[in-house]
Scaffold this motif. Structure first.
Motif, short mmCIF file in Angstrom:
data_model
loop_
_atom_site.label_atom_id
_atom_site.label_comp_id
_atom_site.label_asym_id
_atom_site.label_seq_id
_atom_site.Cartn_x
_atom_site.Cartn_y
_atom_site.Cartn_z
N VAL A 103 0.80 -1.23 0.00
CA VAL A 103 0.00 0.00 0.00
C VAL A 103 0.84 1.29 0.00
O VAL A 103 0.57 2.19 -0.80
N PRO A 104 1.86 1.40 0.84
CA PRO A 104 2.63 2.66 0.82
C PRO A 104 3.30 2.91 -0.54
O PRO A 104 3.36 4.05 -1.00
N LEU A 105 3.77 1.83 -1.18
CA LEU A 105 4.34 2.00 -2.52
C LEU A 105 3.28 2.49 -3.49
O LEU A 105 3.52 3.33 -4.34
N ASP A 106 2.07 1.93 -3.33
CA ASP A 106 0.97 2.34 -4.20
C ASP A 106 0.70 3.84 -4.04
O ASP A 106 0.52 4.56 -5.02
N TRP A 107 0.70 4.30 -2.79
CA TRP A 107 0.45 5.73 -2.56
C TRP A 107 1.48 6.57 -3.28
O TRP A 107 1.18 7.65 -3.78
N GLN A 108 2.72 6.07 -3.31
CA GLN A 108 3.78 6.82 -3.96
C GLN A 108 3.65 6.77 -5.49
O GLN A 108 3.86 7.76 -6.17
N LEU A 109 3.27 5.59 -6.00
CA LEU A 109 3.39 5.37 -7.45
C LEU A 109 2.08 5.44 -8.22
O LEU A 109 2.07 5.48 -9.44
#
Ligand SMILES: [Cu+2]
Lengths: 184, 555
Positions: free
Chosen positions: B378-384
């Motif tokens: 999820v945190p990667l998704d928020w970034q990308l």
């Protein structure tokens, strides 16, 4: 299961999902109604209940029609006519209901209830109308005596029957959720 | 039938214009003609969708370009995505299945030939309706997923989204009818002896995919009618300002949209599962696992949709569930990749063009799959999310995945459909130019995304490396244009001068290769007996028939 009955069953699976999604939208806005008319303020559950009985009865007459057809009895034609009349009365009831709602200013854009109500019951009405057309087709073929009892023709009859029961079944769910629940 | 007889067939077809004339196509209910029409319509829209992509890439080649206006740019990316998904990948796969499935199960036609014609024409009509929007005031401009409230009348000033709704409804109805038709064909019209455990994997996956469509298409149809009510009846289902819910649209759209990804990729898996074993000269490794994992994917694909919505802020529990389910769905997909690779292992590999595309598919799709799993964090998704990293990911799945597999399928079945081979030398060029062009275009987009370049912006500032990487991407897109021209050249020249194929040019083993190329109207004079998963292999090697080998192995 024959191929046409299988196809109709698969189609019904898909349609059931379609109605499920419209029902979810209805329920969602039932929980968060916002402003404007709601089910409790605009629907007449008693009268629609009576019209619904005609639709449920048409499922029974359709079953009898199918039974007579399989028994090669000429009663099939009569039962089919009865099904058409009962289904027609239900549809008439729905048209009347829509006209009254329209007259009292409840249109699809008035509230979230109204939009989801009209899409849900409207698509159901459309399915009833299509079902009636299909029943009318086999009624005419039975009436003029061209609908034989070969496996293929029996499948056509059976497929229409499955579809009609589905249309009724969906209404049981819709009536319960939209009309009964609003007043409980 | 021998090669001479096959060339006789072509001569006979050419001598009988009523079987190849215009009306014979328009009025046809023959699954082979309908299949080919599907593919031709997809090719036509591929041209349009490709043109849109090229304009997009030209606009983005340099910062501050003014080739198109921002509004036109919005229309271009909306139409590019919608076209490629609904008017190219779905129809070309529908066409391949409509052509191949009846032959593969040894049937004369699909279960409902007229319904098949209806499917084709109604989806074509949907596509035409969608493109009609260009002359009716402007194309849809709210992206291929038409997020509300952007797709509501208050924010989109033309009728584009209304055409988008109606066009997609047409495609949806056609695809649904097609799915039912294919499922019934596979379940009901199999030649005796072809039990469900002997069903070619192409049929297996098409069957599972049909069920996926039966359950997923009504989800978008319901969403479409509600959006239509908003647009035409002034309702407010998806407008938060009036009590509606924009997030409801996202749930509905992705409730369909994620299964849709598998609707496009399962048939690609299906093609790969035929092509790889044939050109590796051995049966697929772990047939049951390939079939079973397909069923698992179909079920799980309905439980991952909200991974498209991590940025909405649905809550930690919600994100956790969909993050985990998304990682879990990678498992059955990974099983397949393992099986294909294991099939290659120690095979007698023949690197035909079809095989090159199939092997490249495995690699490209794995890259796309891995970047997909990274979005489950999820945190990667928020970034990308909504950066070019996502654009790269989805193109590795849908171009490096679906389109590469489709090319493999076209090179594999073209001889059956036309009676002539596609030129392998030109095919080799086609493959390498596509492969290089594709990676040039999309590999660098991973970097652009990580540097923060958002998708769907019509231009960008002149920041370090942005222009270089965008320029590489644009050059790659034009290399892809060359690859398409090479492909078209191959099709046209091979149709006229290609080597005569004969019944079974690849030494394949499924039933479609038992009849002439192209097959007669009735498909088969006599369907060979089916005692195993590879009927033509058994026929050719009676002493090493699959059944005997299995019996000797003590199973
Ligand atoms: Cu997804």
């Amino acid at each position: 299961m024959s191929k046409s009955k299988l196809a109709v069953s698969l189609f019904i699976l898909s349609e059931a999902n379609f109605f499920a999604l419209l029902i979810i939208a209805y329920l969602y806005f039932h929980a968060y109604p916002g402003e404007g008319p709601t089910a409790a303020t605009s629907l007449n559950a008693y009268r629609t209940g009576i019209f619904s009985i005609f639709l449920f009865a048409s499922s029974a007459t359709m079953m009898l029609a199918s039974r007579s057809y399989r028994a090669k009895s000429s009663a099939a034609f009569g039962w089919l006519i009865a099904t058409l009349v009962l289904g027609g009365i239900f549809l008439f009831g729905q048209v009347r209901e829509y006209m009254e709602l329209y007259a009292s200013g409840v249109t699809a854009n008035r509230s979230l209830f109204a939009t989801t109500f009209f899409t849900l019951t409207g698509f159901h009405g459309l399915h009833v109308a299509v079902g009636l057309l299909a029943i009318a087709a086999i009624t005419i073929l039975t009436g003029v005596g061209t609908l034989g009892t070969s496996a293929r023709e029996a499948d056509a009859f059976g497929s229409v029957e499955i579809y009609w029961h589905f249309v009724d079944g969906v209404w049981v769910v819709i009536f319960t959720i939209v009309y009964l629940w609003a007043f409980l | 039938m021998s090669d001479i007889a096959a060339s006789d067939r072509i001569a006979e077809l050419e001598a009988n214009p009523e079987r190849i004339g215009f009306l014979s196509w328009v009025a046809s209910v023959d699954h082979k003609q309908i299949g080919i029409m599907y593919m031709l319509s997809a090719l036509f829209f591929f041209g349009l969708g490709g043109l849109e992509a090229l304009i997009i890439r030209a606009q983005l080649a340099m910062p501050g370009n003014h080739i198109v206006t921002p509004d036109t740019f919005n229309q271009l990316f909306s139409m590019h995505g919608t076209t490629m998904i609904f008017l190219v990948v779905m129809p070309v796969l529908a066409g391949l299945t409509a052509y191949v499935i009846p032959l593969m199960v040894g049937a004369r036609d699909v279960a409902f030939p007229r319904l098949n014609a209806f499917s084709f024409w109604v989806q074509l009509f949907g596509g035409v309706l969608l493109y009609f929007s260009f002359v009716a005031g402007g194309a849809p401009n709210a992206g291929w997923f038409s997020y509300a409230p952007l797709s509501e009348p208050a924010y989109s000033f033309n009728n584009g989204v209304t055409y988008w709704i109606l066009g997609l409804a047409g495609v949806g109805v056609g695809s649904l009818a097609g799915a039912i038709n294919m499922a019934v064909t596979i379940l009901k019209l199999r030649v005796p002896g072809m039990t469900i455990r002997r069903l070619p994997l192409f049929c297996w996956m098409t069957l599972v995919n049909s069920f996926l469509m039966i359950f997923a298409l009504p989800v978008i149809n319901a969403a479409l009618v509600l959006l239509l009510a908003d647009r035409l009846l002034n309702a407010h289902i998806f407008t938060p300002a009036f009590g509606g819910s924009a997030i409801l649209w996202q749930h509905y759209f992705w409730g369909f949209g994620h299964p849709e990804v598998y609707i496009m990729i399962l048939p690609a898996f299906a093609i790969i599962s035929e092509v790889i074993p044939v050109f590796a000269g051995k049966p697929i490794y772990g047939y049951e696992f390939v079939a079973g994992s397909t069923v698992a994917i179909a079920f799980m694909s309905f439980a991952v949709w909200a991974h498209h919505m991590f940025a909405v802020g649905l809550g930690h529990l919600f994100d956790l569930f969909f993050g985990i389910s998304t990682m879990a769905i990678a498992v059955p997909t990974g099983i397949k990749i393992f099986n294909w690779t294991a099939t290659l292992y120690q095979g007698r590999l023949r690197f035909t063009t079809a095989m090159k595309f199939a092997v490249a598919f495995i690699v490209m799709f794995t890259i796309g799959g891995l970047s997909g799993v990274s979005f489950a964090v999820v945190p990667l998704d928020w970034q990308l999310t909504d950066t070019y990293y996502l654009v790269a990911h989805l193109h590795y799945v849908l171009f490096g995945g679906a389109i590469f597999a489709i090319f493999a399928g076209i090179y594999y079945w073209f001889p059956k459909m036309s009676g002539r081979m596609l030129d392998e030398r030109v095919g080799n060029w086609h493959f390498w130019i596509t492969f290089i062009g594709f990676n040039l275009t999309f590999l660098v987009q991973h970097l652009l995304g990580m540097m923060g370049m958002p998708r769907r912006v019509f231009t960008y500032p002149d920041w370090p490396w942005w222009m270089t990487l965008n320029m590489i991407s644009t050059i790659g897109a034009f290399v892809l244009l060359i690859s398409v021209i090479v492909f078209l050249w191959n099709i046209v020249s091979s149709l006229n001068h290609g080597e005569i194929a004969g019944d079974n040019p690849w030494d394949a083993w499924t039933l479609e290769w038992a009849t002439s190329s192209p097959p007669p109207v009735e498909n088969f004079d006599l369907v060979p007996p089916v005692h195993g998963r590879r009927p033509l292999w058994d026929l050719k090697h009676p002493e090493r028939a699959d059944e005997l080998v299995a019996a000797a192995a003590g199973k």
